[in-house]
Design a protein around this motif. Structure first.
Motif, PDB file in Angstrom:
ATOM      1  N   LYS A  96      87.773  29.350  57.644  1.00 25.75           N
ATOM      2  CA  LYS A  96      87.809  27.982  57.122  1.00 25.75           C
ATOM      3  C   LYS A  96      86.434  27.376  57.321  1.00 25.75           C
ATOM      4  CE  LYS A  96      91.543  25.666  57.773  1.00 25.75           C
ATOM      5  NZ  LYS A  96      92.632  24.838  58.340  1.00 25.75           N
ATOM      6  N   LEU A  97      85.893  26.853  56.241  1.00 24.54           N
ATOM      7  CA  LEU A  97      84.555  26.278  56.308  1.00 24.54           C
ATOM      8  C   LEU A  97      84.632  24.838  56.766  1.00 24.54           C
ATOM      9  CD1 LEU A  97      83.114  27.648  52.958  1.00 24.54           C
ATOM     10  CD2 LEU A  97      83.044  28.682  55.232  1.00 24.54           C
ATOM     11  N   ILE A  98      83.824  24.519  57.766  1.00 21.05           N
ATOM     12  CA  ILE A  98      83.718  23.160  58.272  1.00 21.05           C
ATOM     13  C   ILE A  98      82.394  22.590  57.759  1.00 21.05           C
ATOM     14  CG2 ILE A  98      83.755  21.680  60.307  1.00 21.05           C
ATOM     15  CD1 ILE A  98      86.242  23.429  60.067  1.00 21.05           C
ATOM     16  N   PHE A  99      82.449  21.447  57.092  1.00 18.96           N
ATOM     17  CA  PHE A  99      81.247  20.855  56.516  1.00 18.96           C
ATOM     18  C   PHE A  99      80.835  19.613  57.283  1.00 18.96           C
ATOM     19  CE2 PHE A  99      80.628  23.051  52.456  1.00 18.96           C
ATOM     20  CZ  PHE A  99      81.827  23.705  52.317  1.00 18.96           C
ATOM     21  N   GLY A 100      79.518  19.440  57.437  1.00 16.90           N
ATOM     22  CA  GLY A 100      79.019  18.144  57.850  1.00 16.90           C
ATOM     23  C   GLY A 100      79.196  17.187  56.683  1.00 16.90           C
ATOM     24  N   GLN A 101      79.014  15.910  56.944  1.00 15.34           N
ATOM     25  CA  GLN A 101      79.259  14.942  55.874  1.00 15.34           C
ATOM     26  C   GLN A 101      78.091  14.855  54.895  1.00 15.34           C
ATOM     27  OE1 GLN A 101      78.079  14.229  58.774  1.00 15.34           O
ATOM     28  NE2 GLN A 101      77.385  12.123  59.013  1.00 15.34           N
ATOM     29  N   GLY A 102      76.991  15.518  55.257  1.00 15.38           N
ATOM     30  CA  GLY A 102      75.859  15.552  54.342  1.00 15.38           C
ATOM     31  C   GLY A 102      74.798  14.526  54.674  1.00 15.38           C
ATOM     32  N   THR A 103      73.572  14.852  54.355  1.00 15.02           N
ATOM     33  CA  THR A 103      72.445  13.931  54.479  1.00 15.02           C
ATOM     34  C   THR A 103      71.791  13.835  53.117  1.00 15.02           C
ATOM     35  OG1 THR A 103      71.994  14.436  56.799  1.00 15.02           O
ATOM     36  CG2 THR A 103      70.175  13.525  55.504  1.00 15.02           C
ATOM     37  N   GLU A 104      71.758  12.621  52.579  1.00 12.41           N
ATOM     38  CA  GLU A 104      71.176  12.424  51.251  1.00 12.41           C
ATOM     39  C   GLU A 104      69.682  12.128  51.383  1.00 12.41           C
ATOM     40  OE1 GLU A 104      73.251   9.542  48.980  1.00 12.41           O
ATOM     41  OE2 GLU A 104      71.974   9.765  47.220  1.00 12.41           O
ATOM     42  N   LEU A 105      68.891  12.994  50.805  1.00 15.49           N
ATOM     43  CA  LEU A 105      67.434  12.854  50.881  1.00 15.49           C
ATOM     44  C   LEU A 105      66.860  12.404  49.549  1.00 15.49           C
ATOM     45  CD1 LEU A 105      64.651  13.266  52.249  1.00 15.49           C
ATOM     46  CD2 LEU A 105      64.761  15.657  51.504  1.00 15.49           C
ATOM     47  N   SER A 106      66.072  11.357  49.590  1.00 14.25           N
ATOM     48  CA  SER A 106      65.320  10.905  48.422  1.00 14.25           C
ATOM     49  C   SER A 106      63.841  10.993  48.763  1.00 14.25           C
ATOM     50  CB  SER A 106      65.671   9.459  48.063  1.00 14.25           C
ATOM     51  OG  SER A 106      67.043   9.335  47.780  1.00 14.25           O
ATOM     52  N   VAL A 107      63.055  11.500  47.839  1.00 14.21           N
ATOM     53  CA  VAL A 107      61.616  11.638  48.051  1.00 14.21           C
ATOM     54  C   VAL A 107      60.899  10.811  46.997  1.00 14.21           C
ATOM     55  CG1 VAL A 107      59.662  13.210  48.217  1.00 14.21           C
ATOM     56  CG2 VAL A 107      61.923  13.957  48.990  1.00 14.21           C
ATOM     57  N   LYS A 108      60.161   9.811  47.443  1.00 16.15           N
ATOM     58  CA  LYS A 108      59.442   8.929  46.514  1.00 16.15           C
ATOM     59  C   LYS A 108      58.092   9.520  46.157  1.00 16.15           C
ATOM     60  CE  LYS A 108      61.248   4.395  47.774  1.00 16.15           C
ATOM     61  NZ  LYS A 108      60.883   3.044  48.259  1.00 16.15           N
ATOM     62  N   PRO A 109      57.802   9.630  44.864  1.00 11.92           N
ATOM     63  CA  PRO A 109      56.504  10.186  44.464  1.00 11.92           C
ATOM     64  C   PRO A 109      55.355   9.243  44.812  1.00 11.92           C
ATOM     65  CG  PRO A 109      57.932   9.796  42.547  1.00 11.92           C
ATOM     66  CD  PRO A 109      58.672   9.311  43.741  1.00 11.92           C
TER      67      PRO A 109
END
Lengths: 109, 116
Positions: A96-109
């Motif tokens: 069974k795969l356990i996932f973190g809730q995720g980290t959303e990354l935005s990179v500004k040019p």
């Protein structure tokens, strides 16, 4: 059951800057995966860490597994817009795969 | 194909209709997983197949959901009498093994289901 908590939940960085994402487990980690998800797409495999102290690098992304701290970190050097997306740590607990809730990354040019 | 293939990539259906989502894992992969991701939510485990063993169905949210895997290869996830809360991206993944020995997991691109 085991839980994974990621920090930060979201991150906005200027292009060229370094950044670190952390994944902390509620129990001992016997290996960990890092994945990246681009909006509306599937998950893309980044790295698999199989034992404590292991460190792997791929292009500008480095991941480490600190078994004692029950933690893994993902470090991006000199970030680029192509690094933008959601980063997920994943643990395989007996199938069974356990996932973190995720980290959303935005990179500004 | 080289990767995990899912179809359809997009499905819009009316509430109350049945839908079938298909997953074609990588040839030779014995483990197959179904997950779903609702808008703004994390990934939710649905069901897991490993070889010829009985599947782990503990994540299926209701008896409207069922899945089968024929011949240890292709899997179909069926949702009966769809509800609006079933709207999500349904992801399939496969790997060579499972359990304590981590193998690389390969994910499909997902099937986006919208229930009107």
């Amino acid at each position: 059951s085991q839980e994974l908590e990621q920090s930060p939940q979201s991150l906005i960085v200027q292009e060229g800057k370094n950044l670190t994402i952390n994944c902390t487990s509620s129990k001992t980690l016997y290996g960990l995966y890092w994945y990246k998800q681009k909006y509306g797409e599937g998950l893309i495999f980044l790295m698999m860490l199989q034992k404590g102290g292991e460190e792997k690098s791929h292009e500008k992304i480095t991941a480490k597994l600190d078994e004692k701290k029950q933690q893994s970190s993902l470090h991006i050097t000199a970030s680029q817009p192509s690094h933008a997306g959601i980063y997920l740590c994943v643990y395989n607990q007996g199938g069974k795969l356990i996932f973190g809730q995720g980290t959303e990354l935005s990179v500004k040019p | 194909g080289a990767g995990v293939s899912q179809s359809p990539s997009n499905k819009v259906t009316e509430k109350g209709k049945d839908v079938e989502l298909r997953c074609d894992p990588i040839s030779g992969h014995t483990a197959l997983y179904w997950y779903r991701q609702s808008l703004g939510q994390g990934l939710e485990f649905l069901i897991y197949f490993q070889g010829n063993s009985a599947p782990d169905k503990s994540g299926l949210p209701s008896d409207r959901f069922s899945a089968e895997r024929t011949g240890g290869s292709v899997s179909t996830l069926t949702i009966q009498r769809t509800q609006q809360e079933d709207s999500a991206v349904y992801l399939c993944a496969s790997s060579l093994g499972s359990g304590g020995g981590p193998g690389e997991l390969f994910f499909g691109e997902g099937s986006r289901l919208t229930v009107l």
